[in-house]
Design an enzyme around this catalytic site. Sequence first.
Site, PDB file in Angstrom:
ATOM      1  N   HIS A   1       0.797  -1.513   0.013  1.00  0.00           N
ATOM      2  CA  HIS A   1       0.102   0.041   0.040  1.00  0.00           C
ATOM      3  C   HIS A   1       0.828   1.139   0.102  1.00  0.00           C
ATOM      4  CE1 HIS A   1       0.660  -0.877   4.424  1.00  0.00           C
ATOM      5  NE2 HIS A   1       0.785   0.563   4.254  1.00  0.00           N
TER       6      HIS A   1
HETATM    7  P1  TYD Z   1      -1.245  -2.713   7.702  1.00  0.00           P
HETATM    8  O1  TYD Z   1      -0.977  -1.186   7.802  1.00  0.00           O
HETATM    9  O2  TYD Z   1      -1.826  -2.745   6.205  1.00  0.00           O
HETATM   10  O3  TYD Z   1      -0.140  -3.788   7.885  1.00  0.00           O
HETATM   11  P2  TYD Z   1       1.400  -3.985   7.238  1.00  0.00           P
HETATM   12  O4  TYD Z   1       1.759  -2.625   6.392  1.00  0.00           O
HETATM   13  O5  TYD Z   1       2.152  -4.404   8.254  1.00  0.00           O
HETATM   14  O6  TYD Z   1       1.070  -4.876   6.222  1.00  0.00           O
HETATM   15  O7  TYD Z   1      -2.235  -2.872   8.739  1.00  0.00           O
HETATM   16  C1  TYD Z   1      -2.765  -4.146   8.950  1.00  0.00           C
HETATM   17  C2  TYD Z   1      -4.080  -4.355   9.712  1.00  0.00           C
HETATM   18  O8  TYD Z   1      -3.844  -3.836  10.909  1.00  0.00           O
HETATM   19  C3  TYD Z   1      -5.092  -3.419   8.978  1.00  0.00           C
HETATM   20  O9  TYD Z   1      -6.344  -4.019   9.465  1.00  0.00           O
HETATM   21  C4  TYD Z   1      -5.025  -2.047   9.993  1.00  0.00           C
HETATM   22  C5  TYD Z   1      -4.530  -2.619  11.264  1.00  0.00           C
HETATM   23  N1  TYD Z   1      -3.716  -1.533  11.904  1.00  0.00           N
HETATM   24  C6  TYD Z   1      -4.273  -0.737  12.846  1.00  0.00           C
HETATM   25  O10 TYD Z   1      -5.542  -0.964  13.216  1.00  0.00           O
HETATM   26  N2  TYD Z   1      -3.522   0.187  13.499  1.00  0.00           N
HETATM   27  C7  TYD Z   1      -2.231   0.337  13.136  1.00  0.00           C
HETATM   28  O11 TYD Z   1      -1.606   1.180  13.685  1.00  0.00           O
HETATM   29  C8  TYD Z   1      -1.742  -0.323  11.969  1.00  0.00           C
HETATM   30  C9  TYD Z   1      -0.248  -0.192  11.654  1.00  0.00           C
HETATM   31  C10 TYD Z   1      -2.502  -1.288  11.386  1.00  0.00           C
END
Ligand code: TYD
Length: 149
Positions: free
Chosen positions: A58
């Site tokens: 993303h």
């Molecule tokens: P995401 O940012 O997509 O993780 P990564 O970049 O590590 O793959 O987040 C994964 C899930 O966690 C998504 O459902 C959102 C949630 N999340 C939160 O609720 N709070 C946060 O601070 C973060 C980083 C993620």
Amino acid sequence: MDNQIIVKNSGFIELPKIVDGDDGTISIAENLRHIPFEIKRVYYIYNLNNPKAIRGKHAHKQLEQVLFCIAGSCEIGIDDGTTEQTVTLDNPHLGIYLGTELWHTMKNFSPGCILLVLASDFYSENDYLRDYDEFKNYLNRPKTQEELE
Ligand code: TYD
């Protein structure tokens, strides 16, 4: 590791470290000193038991982050829409700054890898661009006067 980051809105961040020989090392990250923004959120990613896991995939509209691999190693793929690069993080005091509008992935996690992330804002799903075409369209959006200044 690549010793230069050419993708826009990004770069290495090297923290100071205090080495106490076999008694350990301290690395320090201070607000607006070593980290180029006010830190509003800290999160960490661990239990990366699937070596084939690919996280991220993303971009963010406004959020700025700095990533440190504080245990083990992993690779960070960054893409500004024009230039792509893969950077290995394998040193706890050497992080990567990810500014706005960068498609990024985290992958090739070593056993025991822990990623520490310092972020400029609270979590907001509205700030995410989770689809690559949406990311490219966002980059090509007509810019407001404020954005152009
Ligand atoms: P995401 O940012 O997509 O993780 P990564 O970049 O590590 O793959 O987040 C994964 C899930 O966690 C998504 O459902 C959102 C949630 N999340 C939160 O609720 N709070 C946060 O601070 C973060 C980083 C993620």
